[in-house]
Scaffold this motif. Structure first.
Motif, PDB file in Angstrom:
ATOM      1  N   VAL A   1       0.839  -1.200   0.000  1.00  0.00           N
ATOM      2  CA  VAL A   1       0.000   0.000   0.000  1.00  0.00           C
ATOM      3  C   VAL A   1       0.874   1.250   0.000  1.00  0.00           C
ATOM      4  O   VAL A   1       0.609   2.219  -0.730  1.00  0.00           O
TER       5      VAL A   1
ATOM      6  N   GLY B   1       0.068   2.064  -3.648  1.00  0.00           N
ATOM      7  CA  GLY B   1      -1.264   2.590  -3.411  1.00  0.00           C
ATOM      8  C   GLY B   1      -2.290   1.514  -3.103  1.00  0.00           C
ATOM      9  O   GLY B   1      -2.080   0.323  -3.356  1.00  0.00           O
ATOM     10  N   THR B   2      -3.431   1.971  -2.584  1.00  0.00           N
ATOM     11  CA  THR B   2      -4.475   1.039  -2.148  1.00  0.00           C
ATOM     12  C   THR B   2      -5.129   0.316  -3.323  1.00  0.00           C
ATOM     13  O   THR B   2      -5.343  -0.906  -3.280  1.00  0.00           O
ATOM     14  N   VAL B   3      -5.461   1.035  -4.388  1.00  0.00           N
ATOM     15  CA  VAL B   3      -6.169   0.432  -5.525  1.00  0.00           C
ATOM     16  C   VAL B   3      -5.301  -0.615  -6.205  1.00  0.00           C
ATOM     17  O   VAL B   3      -5.750  -1.736  -6.486  1.00  0.00           O
ATOM     18  N   ALA B   4      -4.040  -0.287  -6.472  1.00  0.00           N
ATOM     19  CA  ALA B   4      -3.138  -1.240  -7.124  1.00  0.00           C
ATOM     20  C   ALA B   4      -2.895  -2.454  -6.239  1.00  0.00           C
ATOM     21  O   ALA B   4      -2.825  -3.590  -6.729  1.00  0.00           O
ATOM     22  N   THR B   5      -2.776  -2.242  -4.925  1.00  0.00           N
ATOM     23  CA  THR B   5      -2.578  -3.365  -4.006  1.00  0.00           C
ATOM     24  C   THR B   5      -3.798  -4.270  -3.991  1.00  0.00           C
ATOM     25  O   THR B   5      -3.682  -5.502  -3.984  1.00  0.00           O
ATOM     26  N   GLY B   6      -5.000  -3.678  -4.000  1.00  0.00           N
ATOM     27  CA  GLY B   6      -6.212  -4.486  -4.067  1.00  0.00           C
ATOM     28  C   GLY B   6      -6.296  -5.300  -5.340  1.00  0.00           C
ATOM     29  O   GLY B   6      -6.667  -6.481  -5.311  1.00  0.00           O
ATOM     30  N   ALA B   7      -5.939  -4.690  -6.468  1.00  0.00           N
ATOM     31  CA  ALA B   7      -5.947  -5.415  -7.738  1.00  0.00           C
ATOM     32  C   ALA B   7      -4.939  -6.551  -7.719  1.00  0.00           C
ATOM     33  O   ALA B   7      -5.212  -7.663  -8.214  1.00  0.00           O
TER      34      ALA B   7
ATOM     35  N   ILE C   1     -15.797  -5.464   1.547  1.00  0.00           N
ATOM     36  CA  ILE C   1     -14.415  -5.380   1.060  1.00  0.00           C
ATOM     37  C   ILE C   1     -13.469  -6.176   1.949  1.00  0.00           C
ATOM     38  O   ILE C   1     -12.643  -6.970   1.466  1.00  0.00           O
TER      39      ILE C   1
END
Length: 474
Positions: A44, A48-54, A105
């Motif tokens: 993260v 970043g949060t979005v890339a880590t989630g993906a 989530i």
């Protein structure tokens, strides 16, 4: 007269059997999966949060596809049912959650982490599993040390998440990803951005590397170096919680080794009584003298403000004490119900800093009971996995394997850490419980059984043959 023959009667020499490339790649993927969990929020902070989630979702999909392709032998009736029950209850809580978006989530994250743990345990043998964990931890520690060195030696300034160099000093150093303290007396944080997760990873690394050393793994001298690196980073992280966890791990290790010396069933009773008295007495003494102990460790008696956090969480628990307010591990700080709810050092708190209090607020008494049963079953199985001599026939003199110490020592680490942190509920803490509980139930003997023998070669060394059903008789 007999004449010596010039032709050998022995079998023609053949090249040593080696692992297939496909299995080497599979093991490399398992190391990446473990590193993804063990590195925590480093991803993260980096991407970043979005890339880590993906990345998390993509890795889960890849593991499921690999599981379907490899098709390892699994006894589905021997799943770790208490973790499954906990996940089901957490999923059901979305229906009455006060923060349904956060619940959905974080529950998806819980499911993916659990599937990853089951996958790694299903496709690797015990020897490979410990080796893979060691490899992932080397990446975590090596990158942490390198990261701290680069920031301290070259950047010479604190670093914000996203590799941003701040123009002005922050109001509170808690916002920094790395404070550049390697060459001074400050606490270091490694790639984690927090000293406590780094210290926990270091203690886990010391456990794993020591087990690898005791099992006479290759390149033992390098293992000593890695143990020294882990000890140095843990010392510089200076986490009071992990220092106490290290004491707990040492006590459990001493107990297990003494239990192994028992020559008859009743001989263990005196050791159980002795360590029960020592454990209860030590816990009572630590509680009564907690002020002096934490002062010696450079901490306040209220665990650096944790008692205030606990009281706020318990107040919210009282609103729905039975079923809870809804699953949320971790708390998403952008959710209105958590944004600004509890502030520490100017930042929104993302956990209760106690896994039992955290679960009571999220899933109520039902969730606490399920979590207690989960750990009770895990500790029970891992304890006897460590203290019982391996036996599935009339032979009662087989040697103990150092690998069997891993589950019970990890359990001791997580239980102590869970008193002041909520990390055992997510990422590597949750994955370790699911993975090791599943592995013990599927392969109760190291190197024996269908799952263990599926990979017959490890580093060119044959695993001893045993009947396919041997691992299922316990």
């Amino acid at each position: 007269m007999a004449v010596p023959s010039k032709h050998s009667v022995a079998a023609a020499p053949t090249a040593p059997v080696r692992e297939k490339t496909a299995h080497l790649l599979l093991r490399a993927w398992c190391i990446f999966v473990l590193f993804l969990a063990l590195s925590g929020v480093a991803w993260v902070n980096a991407i970043g949060t979005v890339a880590t989630g993906a990345l998390t979702i993509a890795s889960g999909i890849v593991s499921v596809v690999l599981w379907l392709v490899v098709r390892p032998p699994v006894q589905w009736r021997r799943l770790p049912w208490f973790p499954v029950a906990y996940m089901v209850w957490a999923g059901l809580s979305i229906a009455w959650s006060h923060w349904p978006g956060t619940s959905a989530i974080t529950w998806a994250l819980l499911v993916i982490t659990s599937l990853q743990g089951l996958f790694v345990a299903a496709v690797l043998t015990w020897r490979e599993l410990v080796r893979a964990i060691a490899s992932a931890l080397k990446w975590c520690l090596g990158l942490s040390l390198l990261f701290e060195f680069i920031v301290a030696a070259f950047i010479r300034s604190p670093l914000l998440p996203g590799f941003v160099i701040p123009e002005n000093p922050a109001a509170d150093p808690i916002v920094y990803w790395c404070r550049g303290n390697l060459f001074n007396d400050g606490r270091i944080q490694g790639i984690y951005g927090s000293a406590n997760p780094l210290a926990a990873a270091c203690l886990l690394a010391i456990i794993v590397f020591a087990i690898r050393f005791a099992s006479r793994a290759p390149r033992r001298s390098l293992l000593i170096v890695w143990i020294a690196v882990a000890a140095f980073l843990m010392y510089r992280a200076s986490s009071a919680t992990i220092y106490l966890a290290a004491v707990g791990v040492l006590v459990v290790l001493a107990t297990v080794l003494l239990m192994r010396t028992a020559q008859r069933p009743g001989a263990r009773t005196k050791w159980y009584v002795l360590f029960a008295v020592v454990g209860l007495g030590g816990a009572l003494t630590a509680w009564l003298l907690r002020g002096r102990i934490f002062a010696a460790l450079g901490r306040s008696a209220d665990l650096t403000g944790r008692e205030t956090i606990w009281q706020s969480v318990l107040d919210r628990t009282a609103q729905h004490p039975v079923v809870g307010n809804g699953f949320a591990t971790p708390w998403i700080p952008t959710d209105p119900h958590f944004d600004g709810w509890i502030i520490d050092h100017g930042q929104t708190v993302m956990q209760a800093h106690n896994m039992w209090i955290d679960v009571s607020m999220q899933l109520g008494v039902v969730g606490v009971v399920l979590l207690a049963l989960l750990y009770l079953a895990y500790i029970w199985r891992s304890w006897f996995f460590a203290v019982d001599r391996p036996r599935w026939d009339l032979h009662a003199d087989r040697p103990y394997s150092p690998l069997t110490l891993l589950p019970t020592l990890v359990g001791a680490l997580l239980l102590v850490q869970g008193l002041a942190e909520s990390e055992p509920l997510l990422l590597w803490g949750w994955m370790a419980v699911v993975m090791l509980a599943f592995k013990i139930k599927q392969s109760p003997h190291v190197g024996v059984g269908r799952i263990e023998q599926r990979v017959a070669i490890e580093r060119g060394e044959l695993i001893d043959a045993a009947p396919p059903e041997a691992g299922a008789q316990r």
